[in-house]
Design a protein around this motif. Structure first.
Motif, short mmCIF file in Angstrom:
data_model
loop_
_atom_site.label_atom_id
_atom_site.label_comp_id
_atom_site.label_asym_id
_atom_site.label_seq_id
_atom_site.Cartn_x
_atom_site.Cartn_y
_atom_site.Cartn_z
N TYR A 69 1.55 0.86 7.75
CA TYR A 69 0.57 -0.06 8.32
C TYR A 69 -0.82 0.42 7.97
O TYR A 69 -1.17 1.57 8.18
N GLN A 70 -1.60 -0.49 7.36
CA GLN A 70 -2.85 -0.13 6.73
C GLN A 70 -3.90 -1.22 6.93
O GLN A 70 -3.57 -2.40 6.98
N VAL A 71 -5.17 -0.81 6.99
CA VAL A 71 -6.27 -1.77 6.99
C VAL A 71 -6.44 -2.36 5.60
O VAL A 71 -6.63 -3.56 5.42
N SER A 72 -6.37 -1.51 4.59
CA SER A 72 -6.57 -1.90 3.20
C SER A 72 -5.25 -2.26 2.52
O SER A 72 -4.17 -1.85 2.97
N SER A 73 -5.33 -2.99 1.43
CA SER A 73 -4.13 -3.33 0.64
C SER A 73 -3.89 -2.34 -0.49
O SER A 73 -2.98 -2.53 -1.29
N ARG A 74 -4.66 -1.28 -0.54
CA ARG A 74 -4.58 -0.35 -1.67
C ARG A 74 -3.18 0.25 -1.85
O ARG A 74 -2.71 0.45 -2.97
N ILE A 75 -2.48 0.53 -0.75
CA ILE A 75 -1.17 1.16 -0.86
C ILE A 75 -0.18 0.30 -1.64
O ILE A 75 0.69 0.81 -2.34
N CYS B 247 1.86 2.12 -4.61
CA CYS B 247 3.28 2.38 -4.44
C CYS B 247 4.18 1.48 -5.29
O CYS B 247 5.34 1.82 -5.53
N ALA B 248 3.66 0.37 -5.77
CA ALA B 248 4.48 -0.59 -6.53
C ALA B 248 5.18 0.04 -7.73
O ALA B 248 6.35 -0.26 -7.98
N PRO B 249 4.52 0.93 -8.53
CA PRO B 249 5.24 1.52 -9.66
C PRO B 249 6.42 2.40 -9.24
O PRO B 249 7.31 2.65 -10.05
N ARG C 174 15.76 1.22 -3.95
CA ARG C 174 16.95 0.79 -4.66
C ARG C 174 17.85 1.99 -4.96
O ARG C 174 17.38 3.13 -5.02
N VAL C 175 19.13 1.74 -5.13
CA VAL C 175 20.08 2.81 -5.39
C VAL C 175 19.67 3.58 -6.63
O VAL C 175 19.33 3.01 -7.67
N ASN C 176 19.65 4.91 -6.50
CA ASN C 176 19.31 5.83 -7.59
C ASN C 176 17.88 5.69 -8.07
O ASN C 176 17.54 6.15 -9.17
N GLN C 177 17.03 5.06 -7.29
CA GLN C 177 15.63 4.93 -7.65
C GLN C 177 14.90 6.23 -7.35
O GLN C 177 15.06 6.82 -6.31
N THR C 178 14.10 6.71 -8.30
CA THR C 178 13.32 7.93 -8.10
C THR C 178 11.87 7.62 -8.40
O THR C 178 11.54 6.59 -8.99
N ALA C 179 11.00 8.53 -8.01
CA ALA C 179 9.57 8.35 -8.27
C ALA C 179 9.33 8.38 -9.78
O ALA C 179 9.69 9.31 -10.47
#
Length: 210
Positions: free
Chosen positions: A158-164, A168-170, A195-200
């Motif tokens: 939960y954020q004031v700004s939309s920056r996250i 985080c999208a990538p 998602r399954v097996n999703q990593t940074a």
């Protein structure tokens, strides 16, 4: 608790929150604690019914912490990570055996989970203000969250700004976003499901819009 006592407690928590905001404005995302309306939206997004391990990043004075404890299963564990010592002391006073209060940095999440012998979190709920962080700090915390989440785990911020959403999208893809106007200030609630097996993945946020 009697209404008068509860009202005094809420006033005291709000005053403490405001004092700490004045001391550390870049660490705290609001001037007052979250409203009950925001707490309810967070719980709906988090879907705690089947969670075993829940993590809260930036617990503040504990209003959201109490709401999470009321909503999560009796056999679940809640790890509360707070960088502010005053807020950490307030969280430590909550009498619930399921709660693990930890004073530290959200970017150290994998090591903190290991320290307490906790499984990969099914839900991470974060109120820490990514909009005021240096982009490298934000990247480090988001990588820690992404790598720690269980498969199909949920990250709710939960954020004031939309920056996250942009940062985080990538790592976790596009978020689902809602707006809660019945809070001061109004808050955006972002939700991702791993998602399954999703990593940074590799992320270059140096060009991210602030």
């Amino acid at each position: 608790m009697a209404n008068g006592t509860r009202t005094h407690s809420l006033f005291s928590e709000g005053f403490t929150f405001f004092q700490e905001f004045l001391k550390h404005p870049l660490q705290i995302g609001s001037i007052i604690p979250s409203s009950p309306f925001l707490e309810q939206r967070l719980l709906c997004s988090a879907n705690l019914d089947s969670a075993h391990t829940v993590v809260e990043l930036g617990s503040g004075t504990g209003g959201t912490t109490h709401a999470i404890l009321r909503a999560m299963p009796t056999d679940a564990r809640l790890l509360s990570i707070e960088i502010n010592p005053q807020f950490h002391r307030l969280i430590g006073s909550i009498n619930d055996a399921r709660l693990i209060p930890h004073l530290g940095d959200a970017g150290d999440l994998p090591a903190i989970l290991s320290r307490y012998g906790l499984s990969a979190p099914d839900v991470v709920i974060s109120g820490i203000p990514f909009s005021t962080m240096h982009h490298r700090t934000a990247e480090r915390i988001l990588r820690a969250i992404t790598s720690s989440l269980s498969n199909q785990g949920r990250f709710v911020a939960y954020q004031v700004s939309s920056r996250i959403g942009e940062l985080c999208a990538p790592m976790l893809g596009p978020p689902r976003m809602e707006l809660e106007l019945r809070n001061i200030p109004p808050m955006r609630i972002f939700c991702w499901q791993k998602r399954v097996n999703q990593t940074a993945t590799t992320l270059n946020v140096s060009d991210a819009r602030l």
